[in-house]
Motif scaffolding. Sequence first.
Motif, PDB file in Angstrom:
ATOM      1  N   THR A 155       2.121   0.534   5.165  1.00 43.20           N
ATOM      2  CA  THR A 155       1.118   0.182   4.240  1.00 43.20           C
ATOM      3  C   THR A 155       1.635  -0.173   2.748  1.00 43.20           C
ATOM      4  N   LYS A 156       2.465   0.716   2.130  1.00 41.91           N
ATOM      5  CA  LYS A 156       3.066   0.575   1.151  1.00 41.91           C
ATOM      6  C   LYS A 156       4.099  -0.652   0.768  1.00 41.91           C
ATOM      7  N   GLU A 163       1.711  -3.563   0.800  1.00 40.19           N
ATOM      8  CA  GLU A 163       0.921  -3.761  -0.603  1.00 40.19           C
ATOM      9  C   GLU A 163       1.996  -4.155  -1.650  1.00 40.19           C
ATOM     10  N   GLU A 223       1.912  -7.600  -4.052  1.00 39.34           N
ATOM     11  CA  GLU A 223       1.868  -7.434  -5.498  1.00 39.34           C
ATOM     12  C   GLU A 223       2.963  -8.370  -6.120  1.00 39.34           C
TER      13      GLU A 223
END
Length: 160
Positions: A140-141, A144, A148
């Motif tokens: 998930t990180k 993300e 970004e």
Amino acid sequence: MTFFLKTMISGKMKDLGVGGGGGGEETTTEEGDGKPTAKSTGMTREEFEEYQRQLLEEKIERDNAFTQKKAERATVRLHMREKYRLPHSDKDDSQIQMAGGDVELPEELAKMVQEDEDEEEANDSFFGTIQNMDFDTIKTKAQETFTEIKQTAEEKCSVM
């Protein structure tokens, strides 16, 4: 050193017939059991006994050094077996016991083993942290962060 020079010179003199042997005498060079005697080597009895004592001391010294080397090799094998979790060998244990039981690795090998252990610990700690992490959280990180970066790139670049 003088001992060896005397034996070499006296042996050569006897070969020439100068040694006072009296000419045609036949001298035996060995005892009945095949071992050389003081007379056969051209030494006095005391010189011969000293020579035999030196030979025996050198042999004992060589045997001790050989036993020590065998025990050091056995110790290295034991360390390798422990490191790679291989089956234990009774032969190595007996070689170490023959050398007195308390055999240490040579300094160079001990340094190498220590470096390997340090390297393993560093690798283990890295892999240990990865194993303890939750892969869903990492995934998930990563997604993300990717989104970004993608958004930032779209804002700054007119082509995208």
